[in-house]
Design a protein around this motif. Structure first.
Motif, short mmCIF file in Angstrom:
data_model
loop_
_atom_site.label_atom_id
_atom_site.label_comp_id
_atom_site.label_asym_id
_atom_site.label_seq_id
_atom_site.Cartn_x
_atom_site.Cartn_y
_atom_site.Cartn_z
N ARG A 42 0.81 -1.22 0.00
CA ARG A 42 0.00 0.00 0.00
C ARG A 42 0.85 1.27 0.00
O ARG A 42 0.39 2.32 -0.41
N ASN A 43 2.09 1.17 0.49
CA ASN A 43 2.91 2.35 0.72
C ASN A 43 3.72 2.70 -0.52
O ASN A 43 4.78 2.14 -0.78
N VAL A 65 1.02 -0.45 -6.42
CA VAL A 65 0.36 -0.09 -5.17
C VAL A 65 -0.99 -0.82 -5.09
O VAL A 65 -1.83 -0.69 -5.98
N ASP A 67 -3.86 -2.68 -1.97
CA ASP A 67 -4.27 -3.21 -0.68
C ASP A 67 -4.75 -4.64 -0.92
O ASP A 67 -5.71 -4.86 -1.67
N THR A 117 -6.88 -8.43 5.79
CA THR A 117 -5.50 -8.42 5.29
C THR A 117 -4.86 -9.80 5.36
O THR A 117 -4.38 -10.33 4.35
N GLU A 282 -4.06 2.06 7.53
CA GLU A 282 -3.37 2.89 6.54
C GLU A 282 -1.86 2.72 6.71
O GLU A 282 -1.37 2.54 7.83
#
Length: 335
Positions: A42-43, A65, A67, A117, A282
């Motif tokens: 995600r980062n 990128v 999730d 996740t 996040e």
């Protein structure tokens, strides 16, 4: 049908959770050995930094990128990999989060997000990878944990998610085997690993969250991942001490229950302030390979032997023979 996997230098490898910890170490090591690597996380800032480091060292890598809790994003990452490199040979499910809290104190939204996740990230990765690997063959490697086999207080929701991951991976392997699909399915089960997972966790206990001891270096897990990318492995436990913990929990579960009172205080350092931010929802923190707090052991004789089944059987037989000889000598002495 015998499945033969490509040499690492001929592979395109997708790694989720690649902006920090095990995933980042594995991505750099794979690229150093000639693989074309797609880093997924995600980062964006951490991914860009990692890809630049790999290219500066002479490796070939791109980033996407995504999730892993969002299957559309995972599919888009796979499409980017194929669009750039033309194929996928190995898919590594590594993304994961943790919560430090008793189950009764775990906020439900955090519990659900953890499963999104840790568990559904694996489901989304596998379901995305299978269509790309079904005809050409390849490997799907999932980083679970010894918590896949072992309950844990405080890291209890994490352990539950890893139990679910093991159930999914084992069932998927059975179904693909029954359908003669040429995909190797591997579950990597690390013991405590020196990564920033405790610092990235949602922490509801007093003090700084700690990785459960004993702690090993993430390079050992990276080596296990790369080994499974080239050789068909069912599962690999990283860390002999972790394997002993699993055996204790399997054969003496009541004793493990009673040890919870000792285990809980060891899960945090009350002399140090706890980290207030978390990457659970996040990616608020920059990626890093290691915790900087709990240096890990750099060797594991058990894990090295486990990757060489003949050697492992030889060690086991030697142990049995030694124990038998000792028992025989004792019986002779009594006579």
């Amino acid at each position: 049908m015998t499945l033969v996997l490509k040499p690492l230098a001929e592979q395109v490898m997708v790694i989720t959770g690649a902006s920090s910890g095990i995933g980042l170490v594995a991505a750099k090591l794979a690229a150093a050995r000639g693989a074309k690597v797609v880093l997924v996380a995600r980062n964006d800032a951490s991914l860009t930094e990692a890809v630049e480091a790999i290219r500066a060292a002479g490796g070939d890598a791109i980033s996407a990128v995504a999730d892993v809790g969002d299957i559309a994003a995972v599919r888009a990452a796979a499409a980017k990999a194929v669009g750039h490199y033309g194929r996928i040979d190995t898919w590594v499910n590594d993304a994961g989060s943790a919560i430090y809290a008793k189950l009764v104190d775990t906020p439900l939204d955090e519990h659900q997000r953890l499963f999104q996740t840790n568990y559904f990230g694996v489901v989304h990765g596998a379901l995305t990878a299978i269509p790309y690997l079904r005809d050409t063959g390849g490997a799907i490697i999932t980083v679970g944990s010894i918590a896949s086999d072992l309950p844990s207080p405080i890291l209890s929701a994490y352990a539950a998610s890893k139990h679910a991951v093991k159930g999914f991976v084992d069932a998927l392997r059975m179904e693909l085997t029954a359908d003669a699909v040429p995909i190797a399915i591997t579950l990597i089960k690390p013991a405590g690993i020196d990564t920033p997972i405790a610092q990235h966790a949602a922490n509801h206990v007093d003090g700084e969250a700690l990785i459960p001891a004993p702690v090993y270096d993430p390079a050992l897990v990276a080596e296990a991942i790369l080994d499974a990318a080239e050789h068909v492995r069912r599962d690999i436990t990283v860390g002999g001490a972790g394997r002993l913990q699993v055996l204790l929990g399997t054969h003496f579960p009541a004793l493990l229950d009673r040890l919870a009172g000792v285990m809980i205080p060891a899960m945090s350092d009350k002399t140090r302030p706890k980290t207030e931010s978390t990457t659970l929802f996040e990616p608020e923190q920059r990626g890093q390979e290691r915790s900087g707090v709990q240096p890990g052991r750099k060797t594991s004789v058990y894990t090295a032997a486990e990757r060489h089944p003949i050697a492992l059987r030889s060690i086991a037989l030697a142990g049995i023979a030694g124990a038998t000889l000792l028992a025989f000598r004792r019986s002779r002495t009594r006579k």
